[in-house]
Write a protein that holds these residues in place. Structure first.
Motif, short mmCIF file in Angstrom:
data_model
loop_
_atom_site.label_atom_id
_atom_site.label_comp_id
_atom_site.label_asym_id
_atom_site.label_seq_id
_atom_site.Cartn_x
_atom_site.Cartn_y
_atom_site.Cartn_z
N THR A 130 0.82 -1.20 0.00
CA THR A 130 0.00 0.00 0.00
C THR A 130 0.85 1.24 0.00
O THR A 130 2.00 1.23 0.43
CB THR A 130 -0.91 0.02 1.24
N TYR B 41 0.90 5.27 1.21
CA TYR B 41 0.26 6.13 2.17
C TYR B 41 0.87 7.52 2.15
O TYR B 41 1.99 7.72 1.72
CB TYR B 41 0.42 5.59 3.60
N PHE C 104 -4.73 6.68 3.06
CA PHE C 104 -4.55 5.56 2.13
C PHE C 104 -4.74 6.06 0.70
O PHE C 104 -5.85 6.42 0.30
CB PHE C 104 -5.58 4.48 2.50
N THR D 280 -2.98 1.19 -3.69
CA THR D 280 -2.61 -0.18 -3.41
C THR D 280 -2.26 -0.90 -4.71
O THR D 280 -2.74 -0.51 -5.78
CB THR D 280 -3.74 -0.93 -2.68
N CYS E 171 -7.78 -3.28 0.50
CA CYS E 171 -6.67 -3.51 1.42
C CYS E 171 -7.25 -3.83 2.80
O CYS E 171 -8.21 -3.19 3.24
CB CYS E 171 -5.77 -2.27 1.51
N PRO F 24 -8.67 2.99 -0.96
CA PRO F 24 -7.85 4.19 -1.14
C PRO F 24 -8.64 5.32 -1.78
O PRO F 24 -9.80 5.16 -2.19
CB PRO F 24 -6.74 3.71 -2.08
#
Length: 233
Positions: free
Chosen positions: A4, A6, A162, A165, A172, A190
């Motif tokens: 992922t 971030y 988020f 991904t 996720c 996300p």
């Protein structure tokens, strides 16, 4: 859990001690920590109750702030006055000294364990996305606005948004046992516009920012907006 991407947008209750004044809403630019609009504390976890200078005074204070412990200390001190002496000094000071020694050793062991655990967490390495590629950075060196890649089974090092991904469906699963004690996996999605980007590196090619509310103790609600301005020229 898939890899992922971030964005770090952390601000904690120690902000006042770091010169930032009262916590307030903030605007964080994607991938540009130098554009932060206020001063933030370091991304450091510290579970220790004392430091080198406050350890012994702090332990003694926490012991003698209770009435019976303080009463026994005053009684032992009174035995230095011949007119008030009721017996040998060791009958008072040996038990008191033994209890204090055990307490100091126990607190020292606990503080050492906290230090080791905190150091392990603060020194954990993460990948930060930059214009030159990914670079390794310690958790304690993560700044507000950094783009951090969190791998499978890695601990999330801070409050994050988020963004992307590697899963095509954008799903996720995260486990939040360190926040609310629940060990089950929770589905997170996300930001839609950043998930559609072809690669993670494309996150650096857009001008976006997050507006977030001031820090508070409510971990179940968050008020914020993600805004994409335009592509970089």
């Amino acid at each position: 859990m898939p890899q992922t991407q971030y964005k770090h947008t952390r601000c904690c209750e120690w902000l006042r001690c770091c010169g930032g004044g009262e916590p307030r809403p903030r605007t964080v630019w994607l991938g540009h920590p130098e554009k932060r609009d206020q001063r933030y504390p370091r991304n450091v976890i510290n579970n220790q109750k004392y430091n080198f200078f406050t350890f012994l005074p702090g332990v003694l204070f926490n012991q003698f702030k209770y009435f019976f412990n303080l009463y026994f200390l005053l009684l032992a001190c009174s035995q230095f006055v011949p007119e008030m002496r009721l017996g040998a000094l060791y009958t008072y000071w040996v038990p008191l000294g033994f209890v204090l020694a055990v307490t100091v050793i126990r607190e020292a062991v606990e503080e050492t364990r906290c230090y080791v655990r905190d150091r392990e967490v603060n020194c954990q390495a993460y990948s930060r996305l930059t214009a030159r590629g990914t670079v390794k950075v310690k958790s304690s060196n993560i700044q507000v606005g950094d783009l951090i890649i969190v791998e499978k089974n890695q601990r999330v090092p801070a409050d994050m948004i988020f963004l992307r991904t590697s899963e095509k469906n954008g799903s996720c699963f995260l486990r939040t046992d360190q926040l609310d004690g629940e060990t089950d996996w929770k589905l997170r999605l996300p930001v839609a516009c950043t998930q559609r980007l072809p690669t993670a590196a494309d996150l650096l090619q857009i001008r976006s920012y997050v507006y977030a509310e001031e820090p508070n103790i409510d971990i179940h609600n968050f008020v914020g907006t993600f805004t994409r301005v335009s592509r970089l020229s």
